[in-house]
Design a protein around this motif. Structure first.
Motif, PDB file in Angstrom:
ATOM      1  N   CYS A  18       0.831  -1.195   0.000  1.00 48.30           N
ATOM      2  CA  CYS A  18       0.000   0.000   0.000  1.00 48.30           C
ATOM      3  C   CYS A  18       0.867   1.246   0.000  1.00 48.30           C
ATOM      4  CB  CYS A  18      -0.917   0.007   1.220  1.00 48.30           C
ATOM      5  SG  CYS A  18      -2.358  -1.040   1.028  1.00 48.30           S
ATOM      6  N   HIS A  48      -2.274  -0.768  -4.132  1.00 50.83           N
ATOM      7  CA  HIS A  48      -3.434  -1.105  -3.309  1.00 50.83           C
ATOM      8  C   HIS A  48      -4.235  -2.232  -3.939  1.00 50.83           C
ATOM      9  CE1 HIS A  48      -2.883   2.429  -0.754  1.00 50.83           C
ATOM     10  NE2 HIS A  48      -2.558   3.076  -1.861  1.00 50.83           N
ATOM     11  N   CYS A  92      -9.605   0.134  -0.947  1.00 49.83           N
ATOM     12  CA  CYS A  92      -8.526  -0.831  -0.745  1.00 49.83           C
ATOM     13  C   CYS A  92      -8.925  -1.770   0.387  1.00 49.83           C
ATOM     14  CB  CYS A  92      -7.229  -0.117  -0.408  1.00 49.83           C
ATOM     15  SG  CYS A  92      -5.896  -1.253  -0.057  1.00 49.83           S
ATOM     16  N   ILE A 130      -7.033  -3.548   2.100  1.00 53.26           N
ATOM     17  CA  ILE A 130      -6.002  -3.641   3.137  1.00 53.26           C
ATOM     18  C   ILE A 130      -5.994  -2.418   4.040  1.00 53.26           C
ATOM     19  CG2 ILE A 130      -3.530  -3.872   3.582  1.00 53.26           C
ATOM     20  CD1 ILE A 130      -3.535  -5.229   0.672  1.00 53.26           C
ATOM     21  N   CYS A 131      -5.872  -1.230   3.440  1.00 53.63           N
ATOM     22  CA  CYS A 131      -5.730  -0.034   4.262  1.00 53.63           C
ATOM     23  C   CYS A 131      -7.003   0.800   4.328  1.00 53.63           C
ATOM     24  CB  CYS A 131      -4.558   0.816   3.791  1.00 53.63           C
ATOM     25  SG  CYS A 131      -4.814   1.557   2.168  1.00 53.63           S
TER      26      CYS A 131
HETATM   27 ZN   LIG Z   1      -4.121   0.037   0.383  1.00 51.88          ZN
END
Ligand SMILES: [Zn+2]
Length: 64
Positions: free
Chosen positions: A25, A30, A53, A55-56
């Motif tokens: 990221c 992303h 995203c 993940i983040c």
């Molecule tokens: Zn991300």
């Protein structure tokens, strides 16, 4: 007792995975997931697609 060890190892692996993903990221890679496809943006007067995203949690919008 072996269960405790396994759990510790599992958590360690999960943490490693997470850190690796965050590094991606930070580098701008992303994992985009479409959250709102073909929404009509009144301000722009165009169809847009919202991404987030996985993940983040960062979001982006692209024009169609
Ligand atoms: Zn991300």
């Amino acid at each position: 007792m072996s269960n405790v060890t396994n759990l510790k190892q599992f958590k360690k692996q999960q943490l490693k995975k997470k850190n690796k993903a965050k590094t991606f990221c930070k580098s701008g890679f992303h994992q985009w997931k479409i959250t709102n496809p073909n929404q009509f943006d009144v301000k722009k007067g165009k169809l847009v697609t919202n991404f987030q995203c996985t993940i983040c949690g960062k979001t982006k919008v692209t024009l169609q």
